[in-house]
Design a protein around this motif. Structure first.
Motif, PDB file in Angstrom:
ATOM      1  N   ASP A 100     -12.038  -5.404   4.716  1.00  0.00           N
ATOM      2  CA  ASP A 100     -10.594  -5.341   4.505  1.00  0.00           C
ATOM      3  C   ASP A 100     -10.071  -3.906   4.660  1.00  0.00           C
ATOM      4  N   THR A 102      -7.065  -2.839   5.174  1.00  0.00           N
ATOM      5  CA  THR A 102      -5.805  -2.545   4.488  1.00  0.00           C
ATOM      6  C   THR A 102      -6.059  -2.019   3.078  1.00  0.00           C
ATOM      7  N   MET A 103      -6.930  -2.711   2.345  1.00  0.00           N
ATOM      8  CA  MET A 103      -7.190  -2.303   0.959  1.00  0.00           C
ATOM      9  C   MET A 103      -7.966  -0.992   0.913  1.00  0.00           C
ATOM     10  N   GLU A 105      -7.640   1.412   3.120  1.00  0.00           N
ATOM     11  CA  GLU A 105      -6.646   2.433   3.440  1.00  0.00           C
ATOM     12  C   GLU A 105      -5.745   2.750   2.237  1.00  0.00           C
ATOM     13  N   PHE A 106      -5.365   1.700   1.486  1.00  0.00           N
ATOM     14  CA  PHE A 106      -4.572   1.929   0.275  1.00  0.00           C
ATOM     15  C   PHE A 106      -5.347   2.808  -0.704  1.00  0.00           C
ATOM     16  N   ASP A 109      -5.222   6.325   0.473  1.00  0.00           N
ATOM     17  CA  ASP A 109      -3.882   6.891   0.237  1.00  0.00           C
ATOM     18  C   ASP A 109      -3.689   7.284  -1.226  1.00  0.00           C
ATOM     19  N   PHE A 110      -4.072   6.381  -2.126  1.00  0.00           N
ATOM     20  CA  PHE A 110      -3.867   6.645  -3.554  1.00  0.00           C
ATOM     21  C   PHE A 110      -4.718   7.821  -4.039  1.00  0.00           C
TER      22      PHE A 110
ATOM     23  N   VAL B  49      -9.315 -12.395   9.296  1.00  0.00           N
ATOM     24  CA  VAL B  49      -8.868 -12.072   7.935  1.00  0.00           C
ATOM     25  C   VAL B  49      -7.775 -10.995   7.930  1.00  0.00           C
ATOM     26  N   THR B  50      -7.938  -9.994   8.762  1.00  0.00           N
ATOM     27  CA  THR B  50      -6.943  -8.917   8.823  1.00  0.00           C
ATOM     28  C   THR B  50      -5.581  -9.458   9.268  1.00  0.00           C
ATOM     29  N   LYS B  53      -3.898 -11.400   6.493  1.00  0.00           N
ATOM     30  CA  LYS B  53      -3.314 -10.499   5.485  1.00  0.00           C
ATOM     31  C   LYS B  53      -2.031  -9.854   5.970  1.00  0.00           C
ATOM     32  N   LYS B 130       2.679   5.297   8.903  1.00  0.00           N
ATOM     33  CA  LYS B 130       1.719   5.505   7.812  1.00  0.00           C
ATOM     34  C   LYS B 130       2.117   6.725   6.967  1.00  0.00           C
ATOM     35  N   LYS B 134       3.463   6.783   3.021  1.00  0.00           N
ATOM     36  CA  LYS B 134       2.859   7.609   1.976  1.00  0.00           C
ATOM     37  C   LYS B 134       3.891   8.500   1.296  1.00  0.00           C
ATOM     38  N   LEU B 137       6.132   6.319  -0.942  1.00  0.00           N
ATOM     39  CA  LEU B 137       5.396   5.854  -2.114  1.00  0.00           C
ATOM     40  C   LEU B 137       5.535   6.846  -3.267  1.00  0.00           C
ATOM     41  N   ARG B 138       5.697   8.105  -2.914  1.00  0.00           N
ATOM     42  CA  ARG B 138       5.773   9.168  -3.915  1.00  0.00           C
ATOM     43  C   ARG B 138       7.203   9.522  -4.308  1.00  0.00           C
ATOM     44  N   ARG B 157       4.898  -1.425   9.500  1.00  0.00           N
ATOM     45  CA  ARG B 157       3.500  -0.986   9.636  1.00  0.00           C
ATOM     46  C   ARG B 157       2.574  -2.105  10.070  1.00  0.00           C
ATOM     47  N   ARG B 158       2.838  -3.317   9.580  1.00  0.00           N
ATOM     48  CA  ARG B 158       1.951  -4.447   9.876  1.00  0.00           C
ATOM     49  C   ARG B 158       2.255  -5.070  11.237  1.00  0.00           C
TER      50      ARG B 158
END
Lengths: 125, 183
Positions: A100, A102-103, A105-106, A109-110, B49-50, B53, B130, B134, B137-138, B157-158
């Motif tokens: 995965d 995406t997870m 990458e998160f 990032d965090f 799967v990607t 999601k 991306k 980021k 997000l902050r 992004r997706r």
């Protein structure tokens, strides 16, 4: 100090906080419309713990499969809160399925802004 | 006549590759049920799967944008607070890609800001999106946006191709807004 247990719902994760041992686990999916309803109680419990946890430790396990953008924002706030608790020895384990991206990458990032917190990326299969 | 009419209606949807389309009042419960069916349908077809999601994430952000920002809403209390927002969510496949389209009414006063945001996102490449994500997000959220900016960046992004959007004027105060994302 109070422990916290919140059962998972269709759109929110299971939360287990053990203040005696110093562990927090957030597991499942998080895409409520209002992320503050899910994360508010966690923030409060963490804040209570961190103000009197000097010299203690905290382990936070994230086992998240999916979260929406407002949950991402809440998670970022949580990491900032952890980072500011300089007196507490904090370890974060960010679990994700190995395939995965995406997870993963998160998690990357965090972890970027974190200096005091030890952040482990933990791929599982 | 009845069956003929609705068969024609369904054929039109089928010809456009639509997997499902919801029009009407959308709630969090409907979002959950549609999303669940969507994931199951894709998993049964061995979608990777990607991709599942990404499609699911765009579906959730698009639906929650309708729930938050549709200009056609009913609010009230039954046994708990209820908020229903009118709009449309359509998922389909074409040319080997999934697509998700949302449509809802927005107010004239909100149009310029939304259009401006989407134009910025459409012009960005993956790395810029991306970095912008980021950064946002902050940031503390914009006034009155309930987290709109980050949701739209997540959508862009997706996407596997630049996002498409359009506005159709309804009257002096309102537009019908559409956003299409391919994955």
């Amino acid at each position: 100090m109070d422990n916290l247990f919140i059962a998972a719902t269709e759109r929110s994760p299971e939360v287990t906080f053990d203040s005696a041992v110093g562990t927090l686990r957030i597991k499942g999916e998080s895409y409520p419309e209002d992320a503050s309803q899910v994360f508010g109680p966690i923030f409060n419990a963490l804040q209570d713990y961190l103000v009197q946890a000097e010299g203690k430790a905290l382990k936070v396990d994230f086992e998240l499969i999916y979260f929406n953008s407002s949950s991402a924002k809440a998670l970022m706030n949580m990491f900032q809160m952890l980072e500011n608790a300089a007196d507490v020895d904090i370890v974060v384990n960010w679990q994700f399925m190995a395939d995965d991206e995406t997870m993963k990458e998160f998690g990357e990032d965090f972890s970027e802004d974190l200096e005091h917190v030890t952040f482990n990326l933990v791929p599982v299969s | 006549m009845l069956a003929k009419q609705f068969r024609a209606f369904k054929s039109t949807l089928d010809e456009r590759g639509i997997i499902f389309s919801f029009s009407g009042y959308l709630s969090e419960g409907i979002l959950y049920s549609l999303g669940d069916a969507l994931r199951q349908k894709m998993a049964l077809e061995d979608t990777n799967v990607t991709t599942i999601k990404k499609v699911f994430s765009v579906f959730v952000e698009q639906s929650q944008n309708i729930i938050r920002y549709s200009a056609e809403k009913v609010q009230g209390r039954l046994d708990k607070a209820v908020e229903l927002s009118s709009g449309m969510v359509t998922i389909g496949s074409e040319n080997g890609r999934f697509f998700i389209v949302c449509g809802n009414t927005i107010l004239e006063d909100d149009m310029a800001r939304l259009k401006g945001r989407l134009e910025i996102l459409r012009a960005m490449g993956p790395d810029e999106l991306k970095a912008y994500y980021k950064e946002q997000l902050r940031e503390p959220p914009d006034e009155g946006s309930r987290g709109a900016t980050i949701g739209l960046i997540e959508i862009a992004r997706r996407a596997s191709a630049p996002i498409e959007f359009d506005f159709d004027r309804i009257d002096a105060d309102r537009h019908f807004f559409c956003l299409k994302v391919s994955i």
